[in-house]
Motif scaffolding. Structure first.
Motif, PDB file in Angstrom:
ATOM      1  N   LYS A 292       0.866  -1.299   0.000  1.00 52.86           N
ATOM      2  CA  LYS A 292       0.129   0.023   0.082  1.00 52.86           C
ATOM      3  C   LYS A 292       0.667   1.472  -0.103  1.00 52.86           C
ATOM      4  N   ALA A 293       2.048   1.184   0.540  1.00 54.53           N
ATOM      5  CA  ALA A 293       3.018   2.147   0.519  1.00 54.53           C
ATOM      6  C   ALA A 293       3.098   2.921  -0.881  1.00 54.53           C
ATOM      7  N   TYR A 294       3.030   2.035  -1.925  1.00 53.62           N
ATOM      8  CA  TYR A 294       3.045   2.791  -3.397  1.00 53.62           C
ATOM      9  C   TYR A 294       1.975   2.980  -4.012  1.00 53.62           C
ATOM     10  N   ALA A 295       0.684   2.909  -3.584  1.00 58.64           N
ATOM     11  CA  ALA A 295      -0.442   3.434  -4.041  1.00 58.64           C
ATOM     12  C   ALA A 295      -0.471   3.149  -5.307  1.00 58.64           C
ATOM     13  N   PHE A 296      -0.201   1.917  -5.940  1.00 57.63           N
ATOM     14  CA  PHE A 296       0.020   1.596  -7.148  1.00 57.63           C
ATOM     15  C   PHE A 296      -1.304   1.444  -7.822  1.00 57.63           C
ATOM     16  N   SER A 297      -1.402   1.832  -9.219  1.00 56.65           N
ATOM     17  CA  SER A 297      -2.443   1.533 -10.066  1.00 56.65           C
ATOM     18  C   SER A 297      -2.245   1.678 -11.372  1.00 56.65           C
TER      19      SER A 297
ATOM     20  N   GLY B  28      -3.180  10.129  -8.411  1.00 57.90           N
ATOM     21  CA  GLY B  28      -1.600  10.171  -7.718  1.00 57.90           C
ATOM     22  C   GLY B  28      -1.991  11.489  -6.953  1.00 57.90           C
TER      23      GLY B  28
ATOM     24  N   TRP C 168      -9.157   4.649  -3.174  1.00 59.42           N
ATOM     25  CA  TRP C 168      -7.776   3.913  -3.409  1.00 59.42           C
ATOM     26  C   TRP C 168      -7.928   2.632  -3.130  1.00 59.42           C
TER      27      TRP C 168
ATOM     28  N   CYS D  45      -6.129   0.156  -6.056  1.00 60.25           N
ATOM     29  CA  CYS D  45      -4.618   0.224  -5.845  1.00 60.25           C
ATOM     30  C   CYS D  45      -4.309  -1.394  -5.581  1.00 60.25           C
ATOM     31  N   TYR D  46      -2.999  -1.482  -5.860  1.00 58.09           N
ATOM     32  CA  TYR D  46      -2.604  -2.930  -5.638  1.00 58.09           C
ATOM     33  C   TYR D  46      -2.217  -2.944  -4.182  1.00 58.09           C
TER      34      TYR D  46
ATOM     35  N   TRP E  21       6.343  10.681  -7.291  1.00 58.64           N
ATOM     36  CA  TRP E  21       5.145   9.835  -8.089  1.00 58.64           C
ATOM     37  C   TRP E  21       5.936   9.538  -9.297  1.00 58.64           C
TER      38      TRP E  21
ATOM     39  N   ILE F  61       0.855   3.831 -12.478  1.00 58.44           N
ATOM     40  CA  ILE F  61       1.294   4.962 -11.814  1.00 58.44           C
ATOM     41  C   ILE F  61       1.602   4.652 -10.344  1.00 58.44           C
ATOM     42  N   ALA F  62       2.541   5.051  -9.668  1.00 55.78           N
ATOM     43  CA  ALA F  62       2.904   4.740  -8.340  1.00 55.78           C
ATOM     44  C   ALA F  62       3.728   5.932  -7.649  1.00 55.78           C
ATOM     45  N   ALA F  63       3.514   5.719  -6.361  1.00 56.34           N
ATOM     46  CA  ALA F  63       4.588   6.662  -5.306  1.00 56.34           C
ATOM     47  C   ALA F  63       5.779   6.098  -5.197  1.00 56.34           C
TER      48      ALA F  63
ATOM     49  N   PRO G 250       7.660   6.357  -1.727  1.00 53.16           N
ATOM     50  CA  PRO G 250       7.467   6.906  -0.231  1.00 53.16           C
ATOM     51  C   PRO G 250       8.806   7.616   0.020  1.00 53.16           C
TER      52      PRO G 250
ATOM     53  N   TRP H 168       6.692  12.965 -10.975  1.00 47.78           N
ATOM     54  CA  TRP H 168       6.122  14.146 -10.695  1.00 47.78           C
ATOM     55  C   TRP H 168       6.553  14.556  -9.309  1.00 47.78           C
TER      56      TRP H 168
ATOM     57  N   ASN I 226       4.331   7.760   3.624  1.00 51.12           N
ATOM     58  CA  ASN I 226       3.536   7.043   2.448  1.00 51.12           C
ATOM     59  C   ASN I 226       2.525   8.294   2.129  1.00 51.12           C
TER      60      ASN I 226
ATOM     61  N   ILE J  94      -0.547   8.014   0.642  1.00 53.85           N
ATOM     62  CA  ILE J  94      -1.850   7.745   0.698  1.00 53.85           C
ATOM     63  C   ILE J  94      -2.169   6.383   1.894  1.00 53.85           C
TER      64      ILE J  94
ATOM     65  N   PHE K 140      -4.979   3.806   3.025  1.00 52.84           N
ATOM     66  CA  PHE K 140      -6.191   3.286   2.896  1.00 52.84           C
ATOM     67  C   PHE K 140      -6.083   1.973   3.217  1.00 52.84           C
TER      68      PHE K 140
END
Lengths: 167, 331
Positions: free
Chosen positions: A27-32, A50, A161, A165-166, B255, B286-288, B290, B308, B327, B329, B331
């Motif tokens: 979840k740290a990467y909020a990957f979609s 994002g 999210w 998200c992955y 990002w 698309i990914a963050a 941290p 980004w 992080n 986000i 969720f």
């Protein structure tokens, strides 16, 4: 290296990547994936994919005509799939729609009043400026397309999210 | 910054390269390697990096103005930007060297370290080697004795738009005549332009361009341009091939939007270098990243990546003080 083939995604043809966890939380990467998100979205739903504090990247499924929007700051769109027309109108009194400190897109309740600024037809990879103080609308009468939008989280931004998200 | 502040030797009789000193650190190169030396607790330490790897990393550190946060040349040596001052370190973010107190970190005013790095980059880069290029696009000229210089390559500047490329008075679109031919790996990328119909009087506000064509003509790798600005939100697309020459430890969340092809990201703990994850990103992903990681990208084919950034200058302190979650986000 001699032959190159550049791989882009589309609504109909994309391959999502993945995360191989060693010592972390996915979840740290909020990957979609924007195409996967757009495949599950309503037309012109502004789905946040994002978010960097107040700033966002939104994915929009471009299908039919959108509502009219305006914004007190510049926004930008990149067409990732399809052919999408952007109509721009200079609002006669933009401050009445969006105070200067208002951030994010604002939906207009009726058609905008003001002179036409122009129109742009975007195709794959094309980027357009949505200038502050203008009203804009997207139109796509062909097969559904996809936009990404650079903006600030606003009244119409949709965050889901856990769905996208992955994890 | 006067060049007299830079401490350098005369060229080596053996190989022609100058040696440099900055604070307690010494730098010299030979025909294959860059060598970094420091003294800690009375004990002499040294670290060796292949010269091409060192020059590619040094090129980014210089071109990016030390970038956001930490630029790890490898798992021992690097810099941390404090925007006005820069830390230079050896071993400080390597779990083993740090645990043995064999690391050294010193802080320099930005103009001094920048001038030293630029001079070293100029002296150590030979004529036929371009540290911005993918390996397939340059030579093995980094090997061997000093042989000329390549100022045209190392003095390229990042393209930073004011609003959007192609608008009146803004960054020009890339064309052959300006030194931006379409890259061999993007020869199949369409260069059709959007149809733009502008009513009189709105020429400065109505604009569009082909971002993918613009990127297909990038003449560098791993060196973002800026192509749109929404207050402090910067779209920094770049073209990537082979390996990101540094491991980036950002001082804020960052990002990545993979616009074409694929990049595999090796993600590590920013303090120790311990592995955390591998993030495989394909077109449309698309990914963050941290705020407490370091990451290195591997791009098997030249790809288009949108980096980004949030350029709010208050963010490094807020993250460092734990006032913002690492992080982006929850969720």
């Amino acid at each position: 290296m001699s032959e190159f083939k550049t791989v882009f995604g589309s609504l109909e043809n994309y391959e999502k990547g993945h995360i191989e966890i060693i010592d972390d939380d996915p979840k740290a990467y909020a990957f979609s994936n924007i195409f996967e998100v757009a495949n599950q979205s309503a037309p012109y739903e502004k789905v946040v994919v994002g978010k960097n504090l107040k700033y966002v990247i939104e994915t929009l499924r471009a299908e039919g005509d959108s509502d009219w929007y305006t914004c007190a700051h510049d926004e930008f769109v990149v067409c990732m799939d399809g052919e999408i027309e952007v109509h721009l109108v200079k609002l006669n009194n933009s401050a009445s729609y969006t105070p200067e400190n208002k951030e994010g897109s604002v939906k207009l309740e009726s058609d905008p009043e003001g002179p036409k600024m122009g129109r742009i037809i975007l195709r794959h990879g094309h980027q357009a400026l949505l200038p502050k103080g203008s009203a804009y609308r997207f139109s796509n009468r062909k097969k559904p397309g996809v936009l990404i939008m650079q903006t600030i989280c606003g009244d119409h931004s949709v965050e889901k999210w856990a769905e996208i998200c992955y994890s | 910054m006067s060049v007299t502040n830079i401490i350098s030797s005369t060229p080596s009789i053996e190989n022609g390269y100058c040696s440099f000193e900055l604070g307690s650190f010494s730098f010299h190169r030979d025909e294959y390697f860059a060598h970094i030396s420091w003294v800690v607790n009375g004990r002499g330490m040294s670290h060796t990096i292949s010269a091409d790897v060192f020059l590619r990393a040094l090129m980014r550190d210089v071109a990016w103005g030390f970038f956001y946060g930490r630029v790890n040349f490898d798992n021992v040596f690097g810099t941390t930007n404090h925007y006005g001052q820069v830390d230079m370190f050896a071993g400080s973010y390597n779990g083993d060297l740090k645990a043995k107190n064999l690391d050294l970190l010193e802080t320099f005013d930005t103009p001094l370290i920048m001038a030293t790095f630029k001079t070293m980059l100029d002296d150590w880069t030979n004529e036929s080697f371009d540290p911005f290029a993918a390996p397939d696009e340059t030579t093995q000229g980094w090997i061997g004795k000093k042989s000329g210089s390549n100022l045209a390559a190392i003095n390229r500047e990042r393209q930073v738009c004011q609003r959007q490329p192609g608008l009146p008075g803004d960054v020009a679109l890339r064309v052959d005549e300006d030194g931006y031919p379409q890259n061999r790996a993007f020869a199949d990328v369409s260069e059709d332009e959007p149809e733009v119909y502008i009513e009189p009087g709105f020429e400065s506000e109505v604009g569009a361009f082909n971002l993918f064509a613009f990127l297909s003509r990038s003449n560098v790798t791993w060196n973002p341009s800026i192509t749109s600005i929404c207050k402090e939100s910067l779209f920094c697309p770049t073209t990537e091939e082979y390996i990101l020459p540094i491991a980036h430890g950002n001082d804020r969340c960052e990002w990545f939007f993979q616009m074409s092809d694929q990049i595999d990201w090796k993600v590590e703990n920013d303090e120790t270098g311990q592995p955390r994850a591998k993030v495989v990103m394909k077109a449309g992903d698309i990914a963050a990243m941290p705020a407490d990681c370091r990451h290195t990208g591997y791009s098997p084919k030249r790809s288009m990546l949108l980096v980004w950034e949030n350029a709010n200058p208050e963010l490094p302190k807020l993250y460092a003080d734990g006032k913002l979650p690492v992080n982006p986000i929850q969720f």
